[in-house]
Design a protein around this motif. Sequence first.
Motif, PDB file in Angstrom:
ATOM      1  N   CYS A  38     -43.064  41.716  45.406  1.00 40.46           N
ATOM      2  CA  CYS A  38     -41.675  42.183  45.435  1.00 40.46           C
ATOM      3  C   CYS A  38     -40.913  41.638  46.644  1.00 40.46           C
ATOM      4  CB  CYS A  38     -41.632  43.704  45.433  1.00 40.46           C
ATOM      5  SG  CYS A  38     -42.850  44.491  44.350  1.00 40.46           S
ATOM      6  N   SER A  40     -39.784  38.899  47.636  1.00 41.95           N
ATOM      7  CA  SER A  40     -38.679  37.945  47.507  1.00 41.95           C
ATOM      8  C   SER A  40     -37.333  38.660  47.485  1.00 41.95           C
ATOM      9  CB  SER A  40     -38.870  37.073  46.266  1.00 41.95           C
ATOM     10  OG  SER A  40     -39.106  37.874  45.130  1.00 41.95           O
ATOM     11  N   CYS A  41     -37.288  39.889  46.958  1.00 40.05           N
ATOM     12  CA  CYS A  41     -36.008  40.619  46.912  1.00 40.05           C
ATOM     13  C   CYS A  41     -36.050  41.929  47.699  1.00 40.05           C
ATOM     14  CB  CYS A  41     -35.639  40.942  45.478  1.00 40.05           C
ATOM     15  SG  CYS A  41     -35.784  39.538  44.356  1.00 40.05           S
ATOM     16  N   HIS A  42     -37.268  42.431  48.023  1.00 38.14           N
ATOM     17  CA  HIS A  42     -37.379  43.747  48.656  1.00 38.14           C
ATOM     18  C   HIS A  42     -37.871  43.666  50.101  1.00 38.14           C
ATOM     19  CE1 HIS A  42     -36.317  46.260  45.215  1.00 38.14           C
ATOM     20  NE2 HIS A  42     -36.940  45.397  44.446  1.00 38.14           N
ATOM     21  N   GLU A  47     -32.028  40.915  48.729  1.00 35.56           N
ATOM     22  CA  GLU A  47     -30.850  41.151  47.889  1.00 35.56           C
ATOM     23  C   GLU A  47     -30.826  42.551  47.280  1.00 35.56           C
ATOM     24  OE1 GLU A  47     -31.036  39.940  43.657  1.00 35.56           O
ATOM     25  OE2 GLU A  47     -32.323  38.323  44.342  1.00 35.56           O
ATOM     26  N   SER A  48     -31.962  43.221  47.188  1.00 34.99           N
ATOM     27  CA  SER A  48     -31.986  44.529  46.520  1.00 34.99           C
ATOM     28  C   SER A  48     -31.423  45.644  47.392  1.00 34.99           C
ATOM     29  CB  SER A  48     -33.415  44.889  46.148  1.00 34.99           C
ATOM     30  OG  SER A  48     -34.152  45.171  47.328  1.00 34.99           O
ATOM     31  N   ARG A  50     -33.184  47.428  49.181  1.00 37.26           N
ATOM     32  CA  ARG A  50     -34.223  48.463  49.208  1.00 37.26           C
ATOM     33  C   ARG A  50     -35.492  47.831  49.772  1.00 37.26           C
ATOM     34  NH1 ARG A  50     -30.699  48.936  45.117  1.00 37.26           N
ATOM     35  NH2 ARG A  50     -30.221  50.980  44.214  1.00 37.26           N
ATOM     36  N   PHE A  52     -38.568  48.205  50.636  1.00 36.08           N
ATOM     37  CA  PHE A  52     -39.880  48.868  50.677  1.00 36.08           C
ATOM     38  C   PHE A  52     -41.031  47.877  50.828  1.00 36.08           C
ATOM     39  CE2 PHE A  52     -38.757  48.417  46.166  1.00 36.08           C
ATOM     40  CZ  PHE A  52     -39.812  47.632  45.731  1.00 36.08           C
ATOM     41  N   LYS A  71     -40.076  56.544  40.911  1.00 37.13           N
ATOM     42  CA  LYS A  71     -39.109  55.511  40.556  1.00 37.13           C
ATOM     43  C   LYS A  71     -39.666  54.113  40.841  1.00 37.13           C
ATOM     44  CE  LYS A  71     -34.649  56.577  41.306  1.00 37.13           C
ATOM     45  NZ  LYS A  71     -33.375  56.631  42.067  1.00 37.13           N
ATOM     46  N   ASN A  75     -40.266  51.053  38.034  1.00 39.27           N
ATOM     47  CA  ASN A  75     -39.780  49.668  38.096  1.00 39.27           C
ATOM     48  C   ASN A  75     -40.918  48.663  38.202  1.00 39.27           C
ATOM     49  OD1 ASN A  75     -37.126  50.355  37.870  1.00 39.27           O
ATOM     50  ND2 ASN A  75     -36.454  49.243  39.683  1.00 39.27           N
ATOM     51  N   HIS A  81     -37.349  44.999  34.580  1.00 39.55           N
ATOM     52  CA  HIS A  81     -36.786  44.887  35.937  1.00 39.55           C
ATOM     53  C   HIS A  81     -36.773  43.427  36.381  1.00 39.55           C
ATOM     54  CE1 HIS A  81     -35.374  45.789  39.837  1.00 39.55           C
ATOM     55  NE2 HIS A  81     -36.515  45.610  40.458  1.00 39.55           N
ATOM     56  N   LYS A  82     -37.901  42.870  36.772  1.00 37.81           N
ATOM     57  CA  LYS A  82     -37.893  41.469  37.225  1.00 37.81           C
ATOM     58  C   LYS A  82     -39.178  40.764  36.806  1.00 37.81           C
ATOM     59  CE  LYS A  82     -33.970  41.962  39.407  1.00 37.81           C
ATOM     60  NZ  LYS A  82     -32.716  41.385  38.942  1.00 37.81           N
TER      61      LYS A  82
HETATM   62  C1  HEC Z   1     -35.936  38.801  41.819  1.00 38.81           C
HETATM   63  C2  HEC Z   1     -35.624  39.915  42.661  1.00 38.81           C
HETATM   64  C3  HEC Z   1     -36.451  41.182  42.514  1.00 38.81           C
HETATM   65  C4  HEC Z   1     -37.827  41.296  42.415  1.00 38.81           C
HETATM   66  C5  HEC Z   1     -38.889  40.223  42.395  1.00 38.81           C
HETATM   67  C6  HEC Z   1     -38.080  42.744  42.387  1.00 38.81           C
HETATM   68  N1  HEC Z   1     -36.909  43.428  42.438  1.00 38.81           N
HETATM   69 FE1  HEC Z   1     -36.687  45.456  42.455  1.00 38.81          FE
HETATM   70  N2  HEC Z   1     -34.673  45.281  42.630  1.00 38.81           N
HETATM   71  C7  HEC Z   1     -33.988  44.072  42.692  1.00 38.81           C
HETATM   72  C8  HEC Z   1     -32.574  44.347  42.819  1.00 38.81           C
HETATM   73  C9  HEC Z   1     -31.486  43.302  42.921  1.00 38.81           C
HETATM   74  C10 HEC Z   1     -32.427  45.750  42.840  1.00 38.81           C
HETATM   75  C11 HEC Z   1     -31.121  46.552  42.984  1.00 38.81           C
HETATM   76  C12 HEC Z   1     -30.355  46.609  41.701  1.00 38.81           C
HETATM   77  C13 HEC Z   1     -31.166  47.293  40.638  1.00 38.81           C
HETATM   78  O1  HEC Z   1     -31.403  48.503  40.724  1.00 38.81           O
HETATM   79  O2  HEC Z   1     -31.575  46.610  39.700  1.00 38.81           O
HETATM   80  C14 HEC Z   1     -33.760  46.305  42.709  1.00 38.81           C
HETATM   81  C15 HEC Z   1     -34.026  47.661  42.670  1.00 38.81           C
HETATM   82  C16 HEC Z   1     -35.308  48.191  42.640  1.00 38.81           C
HETATM   83  C17 HEC Z   1     -35.597  49.596  42.698  1.00 38.81           C
HETATM   84  C18 HEC Z   1     -34.584  50.729  42.868  1.00 38.81           C
HETATM   85  C19 HEC Z   1     -34.126  51.265  41.542  1.00 38.81           C
HETATM   86  C20 HEC Z   1     -33.133  52.404  41.711  1.00 38.81           C
HETATM   87  O3  HEC Z   1     -32.848  53.073  40.710  1.00 38.81           O
HETATM   88  O4  HEC Z   1     -32.622  52.627  42.823  1.00 38.81           O
HETATM   89  C21 HEC Z   1     -36.940  49.734  42.628  1.00 38.81           C
HETATM   90  C22 HEC Z   1     -37.739  51.031  42.671  1.00 38.81           C
HETATM   91  C23 HEC Z   1     -37.507  48.393  42.518  1.00 38.81           C
HETATM   92  N3  HEC Z   1     -36.473  47.484  42.515  1.00 38.81           N
HETATM   93  C24 HEC Z   1     -38.857  48.119  42.423  1.00 38.81           C
HETATM   94  C25 HEC Z   1     -39.392  46.821  42.402  1.00 38.81           C
HETATM   95  C26 HEC Z   1     -40.803  46.539  42.481  1.00 38.81           C
HETATM   96  C27 HEC Z   1     -41.893  47.607  42.599  1.00 38.81           C
HETATM   97  C28 HEC Z   1     -40.942  45.194  42.469  1.00 38.81           C
HETATM   98  C29 HEC Z   1     -42.214  44.364  42.579  1.00 38.81           C
HETATM   99  C30 HEC Z   1     -43.349  44.799  41.777  1.00 38.81           C
HETATM  100  C31 HEC Z   1     -39.622  44.640  42.385  1.00 38.81           C
HETATM  101  N4  HEC Z   1     -38.710  45.648  42.343  1.00 38.81           N
HETATM  102  C32 HEC Z   1     -39.353  43.279  42.316  1.00 38.81           C
HETATM  103  C33 HEC Z   1     -34.546  42.826  42.643  1.00 38.81           C
HETATM  104  C34 HEC Z   1     -35.891  42.525  42.528  1.00 38.81           C
END
Ligand code: HEC
Length: 372
Positions: A38, A40-42, A47-48, A50, A52, A71, A75, A81-82
Amino acid sequence: MQSSHKGEDEFSSLTKTCENALAVTYRQTYYKSFRKNCTSCHDAGGESGRPFASSNFNEAWTSFSSLGRAKVEYNATNSGHKAPKTGPQHQALIDGAQAAWAAAEAIVEQCNSGQEIVTTKKTLPANVYTTNPANAAAWPQLAFDLNADLVDPALVGKLRIQFTVEARRQPPPAGTTTNLAYEFKNPRVTVTGAAPLPSYRIRGFKLMRNGSTVQDFTFFDNIDAVVNAGTPTLLQTGGNWAALWVSSADPVVNTDEFQIKFLRIEDGSGLPITGDDGTGGGGGGLPTRVSFNELAGGNPNLNVFTQRCFQCHGANAAGGLNMTIYANSQANAALIRSRMNNAMNPMPPSGLLGADDRQLVDIWISSGTPQN
Ligand code: HEC
Ligand code: HEC
């Protein structure tokens, strides 16, 4: 734990040590995997928004705990999600961490025990259930008067607090009609009654459904808010919601009953409000000031150091610390309190003492660590 001192710095705040078991579990389970999948964005500044999966663990933990485990799990396993970084491949990670999370929750529960304040049971307002299963619009309030709606009769009349939280059913997954989650958001508190209004510090709460604590670490655990206003005050930044997942075998029904379990509520002087304070003698009220000579003396209601520490921290000075000498205890007061409240690395080594014993040391410190 390899190094207690390093660990304490990383998990910062001495007063939040009950949570350390959860932070350690996060670090040992999900964090490692999220750092790979995660980041790359977290990551910090990602960009997220968030972080964590930040390389700064404190920042990562703060983000994770404010989102809530449910939550993040949702995701992580959701290809929508991604993908390919997210998806069902992470289910094994979640299943594998189950036992560690349960153990950490148990430690936190024990650490907080004696200080929880539990409301009576209530059903959700009818309009949560009346419309179609999606019911996306309704966010009615679940309300409790903490001066009366409490399980422990000894607490009734001690808390001039009106509590509300907004609730709805989460829309069912696409193509289905069964609701598998509730959502809760915007917990608020109003201090009630005549001026001057008292001040309270609210240190987290958990939801209970049908008598069982929801052990999925929703983000309400992490609340730490001082309230003293006669108007509704948000306990955390508004908007975001916590999910309470249920199983398809035990789905959302309108007879579901909810309780709020506050992990700890303190009065204006920083003492926890409990069912057994103010009663005088025996295991009862705690003093407002405590001295070293009392902790190290003969009064069995106060002498925590004598009873619990001196057999190792007397002349034989375990860990290089002879606590019978005032100057030594005084110089190490913060470390003493930290170790006495650190469930992962406790003092005495056999495990955390009861809340009252630990509180006596807190009072000594808030009294200015006096000798007499
Ligand atoms: C390519 C970019 C990218 C990757 C890789 C990615 N995320 Fe995200 N994530 C985002 C973005 C942008 C947001 C904020 C917008 C949204 O909620 O979609 C986000 C939001 C979230 C949220 C918050 C949702 C909320 O309702 O507030 C969670 C939890 C999350 N990601 C979990 C993960 C986890 C766990 C992984 C890895 C296993 C992951 N993401 C990988 C881009 C990414
Ligand atoms: C059964 C023996 C034992 C008892 C009882 C005990 N300790 Fe310890 N304590 C130790 C040992 C051994 C160490 C060194 C190893 C470590 O840090 O875990 C230590 C280390 C410490 C340290 C860290 C010292 C430093 O400089 O790193 C503190 C603070 C401490 N104890 C406080 C207490 C307090 C407060 C109590 C009573 C509430 C207590 N201990 C009870 C054995 C004990």
